[in-house]
Design a protein around this motif. Structure first.
Motif, PDB file in Angstrom:
ATOM      1  N   GLY A  51      12.175  -3.081 -15.935  1.00  8.73           N
ATOM      2  CA  GLY A  51      12.922  -3.503 -17.115  1.00  8.73           C
ATOM      3  C   GLY A  51      12.384  -2.883 -18.382  1.00  8.73           C
ATOM      4  O   GLY A  51      11.319  -2.257 -18.381  1.00  8.73           O
ATOM      5  N   GLY A  52      13.108  -3.071 -19.469  1.00 11.81           N
ATOM      6  CA  GLY A  52      12.736  -2.472 -20.742  1.00 11.81           C
ATOM      7  C   GLY A  52      11.660  -3.261 -21.468  1.00 11.81           C
ATOM      8  O   GLY A  52      11.325  -4.385 -21.101  1.00 11.81           O
ATOM      9  N   GLY A  53      11.151  -2.657 -22.532  1.00 12.62           N
ATOM     10  CA  GLY A  53      10.122  -3.295 -23.342  1.00 12.62           C
ATOM     11  C   GLY A  53       9.165  -2.258 -23.891  1.00 12.62           C
ATOM     12  O   GLY A  53       9.395  -1.044 -23.789  1.00 12.62           O
ATOM     13  N   LEU A  54       8.090  -2.733 -24.467  1.00 14.71           N
ATOM     14  CA  LEU A  54       7.025  -1.874 -24.994  1.00 14.71           C
ATOM     15  C   LEU A  54       5.796  -2.089 -24.125  1.00 14.71           C
ATOM     16  O   LEU A  54       5.321  -3.224 -23.983  1.00 14.71           O
ATOM     17  CB  LEU A  54       6.720  -2.239 -26.444  1.00 14.71           C
ATOM     18  N   ALA A  66      16.920  -9.552 -18.056  1.00 16.59           N
ATOM     19  CA  ALA A  66      18.120 -10.332 -17.750  1.00 16.59           C
ATOM     20  C   ALA A  66      18.214 -11.560 -18.654  1.00 16.59           C
ATOM     21  O   ALA A  66      19.283 -11.874 -19.189  1.00 16.59           O
ATOM     22  CB  ALA A  66      18.113 -10.756 -16.280  1.00 16.59           C
ATOM     23  N   ALA A  67      17.102 -12.250 -18.833  1.00 14.38           N
ATOM     24  CA  ALA A  67      17.107 -13.480 -19.622  1.00 14.38           C
ATOM     25  C   ALA A  67      17.506 -13.225 -21.072  1.00 14.38           C
ATOM     26  O   ALA A  67      18.341 -13.949 -21.647  1.00 14.38           O
ATOM     27  CB  ALA A  67      15.729 -14.137 -19.563  1.00 14.38           C
ATOM     28  N   PHE A  68      16.927 -12.181 -21.676  1.00 12.89           N
ATOM     29  CA  PHE A  68      17.248 -11.905 -23.070  1.00 12.89           C
ATOM     30  C   PHE A  68      18.669 -11.362 -23.231  1.00 12.89           C
ATOM     31  O   PHE A  68      19.232 -11.415 -24.332  1.00 12.89           O
ATOM     32  CB  PHE A  68      16.219 -10.957 -23.673  1.00 12.89           C
ATOM     33  N   ALA A  69      19.255 -10.871 -22.143  1.00 11.86           N
ATOM     34  CA  ALA A  69      20.649 -10.408 -22.173  1.00 11.86           C
ATOM     35  C   ALA A  69      21.621 -11.538 -21.837  1.00 11.86           C
ATOM     36  O   ALA A  69      22.835 -11.325 -21.803  1.00 11.86           O
ATOM     37  CB  ALA A  69      20.832  -9.244 -21.205  1.00 11.86           C
TER      38      ALA A  69
END
Length: 373
Positions: free
Chosen positions: A36-39, A245-248
């Motif tokens: 998943g995405g992120g830093l 998924a949660a933040f989307a």
């Protein structure tokens, strides 16, 4: 929620992988990025070791070709050495983002006045952060990660956050525990809310995010602009898929079978082999991850022991083949702490450290150690 911006970098979802020594090397970061995405932040690097071009340190700051932004965490106590390290990052294009460590509670760090001990010396702290921001000259954003303070009687997080903001940092992350708590007890999310109310720059919350729902709850309860995930992803890199998924707003969550977990573990070992250039070194490194991957699964002691002593990918494949691939994910482990859960303890500090908050003198010997990271 408002998109998280770290300088020019949009972080979507608003999730940051916390730098963890011996864990967040380029292989682990790639494994997580595949989910998943992120830093994704590399392991903590000492400013002295970077400036002195320690070969081990330069291996530790390796990034994958497609890893953007490249995020580097620096640890230092001397403002001049820290500034030199940041200038080096900018001039040699070593990273796209620099984070400063003021959260480490480990005795060998705090007894030199570094990590979670440093914000107590508010003038030294402010001088160091400003030196780093000035050295970056706007080319890369500078952020800080800190704890609430040394202990409950020596809290510094609001004052330090304001000082960092005044110095020009792009964001502030708070691990909502004191140094004395180490990794014990419960994170004080109310402190994150307090810091958010005090600052204008983005505030990231860290502490007790074991599931994606914890991240959503932290943001809702504290107003934080994003979350920092540390121990929660140990043996569970798919947590970043759940967070995305949660933040989307999607309900999907990964509950991998034991066979699927074995596949992730095998992929991790492959990436480590690419990183180290040595199958044996990769297998030595993967050993510490085995217990985290297998947490809660009914795997016999002998097989666990063998996996924790693996020395080749062929041997790893043979042992993973002995697992019951259809075994479902152990739901009783959801929401449970992972990694270090040690007891509170005394914070080791330089002699006389608490006596004065206003000296900005660098502690003697603080920057002598060249640890290679």
């Amino acid at each position: 929620m408002t998109p998280l911006l770290i300088g020019p970098h949009r972080v979507d979802p608003p999730v940051v992988l916390a730098p963890m020594a011996g864990i967040t090397n380029v292989a682990f970061r790639q494994l997580c990025r595949e989910q998943g995405g992120g830093l994704y932040v590399c392991e903590m690097i000492t400013t002295r070791a970077l400036v002195e071009r320690n070969p081990k340190t330069f291996k530790m700051i390796a990034f994958a070709g497609d890893e953007r932004p490249r995020s580097l965490q620096l640890y230092g106590v001397d403002p001049d050495v820290t500034a030199a390290a940041v200038r080096m990052v900018v001039q040699e294009n070593l990273a796209d983002h620099v984070d400063l460590n003021f959260g480490c509670p480990v005795p060998k760090v705090t007894r030199k006045g570094g990590g979670a001990a440093l914000p107590w010396r508010r003038r030294l702290f402010a001088r160091l952060v400003r030196a780093a921001v000035d050295a970056a000259e706007g080319a890369v954003p500078v952020t800080i990660k800190m704890r609430k303070g040394i202990d409950d009687d020596h809290l510094t997080y609001v004052e330090a956050g304001l000082a960092a903001q005044d110095a020009g940092v792009a964001a502030v992350a708070l691990h909502a525990r004191t140094a004395a708590q180490r990794y014990s007890g419960t994170a004080d999310w109310e402190a994150i809310a307090t810091l958010k109310q005090a600052l204008d720059v983005p505030v990231l919350g860290n502490g007790d995010i074991w599931e994606a729902e914890d991240a959503l709850r932290m943001v809702a309860e504290t107003g934080a602009d994003g979350v920092v995930v540390g121990r929660g992803c140990l043996g569970r890199p798919w947590l970043f898929a759940d967070l995305e998924a949660a933040f989307a707003g999607r309900p999907a969550r990964k509950l991998p079978s034991l066979g699927e977990v074995a596949g992730v573990l095998r992929r991790h070992a492959e990436l480590l082999t690419d990183t180290f250039g040595s199958e044996r070194d990769a297998c030595v490194d993967i050993r510490k991850h085995v217990a985290w991957y297998l947490k809660g699964f009914p795997v016999g002691a002998e097989l666990r022991r063998s996996l924790a002593m693996v020395s080749s990918l062929t041997e790893l494949d043979d042992l993973l083949g002995k697992l019951d691939a259809d075994e479902p994910f152990p739901l009783d482990t959801l929401g449970q702490p992972r990694g270090r859960t040690n007891a509170p303890g005394k914070v080791h500090l330089p002699d006389g450290w608490l006596a004065s908050r206003d000296t900005d003198v660098v502690p003697e010997g603080a920057e002598v150690e060249n640890s290679g990271g």
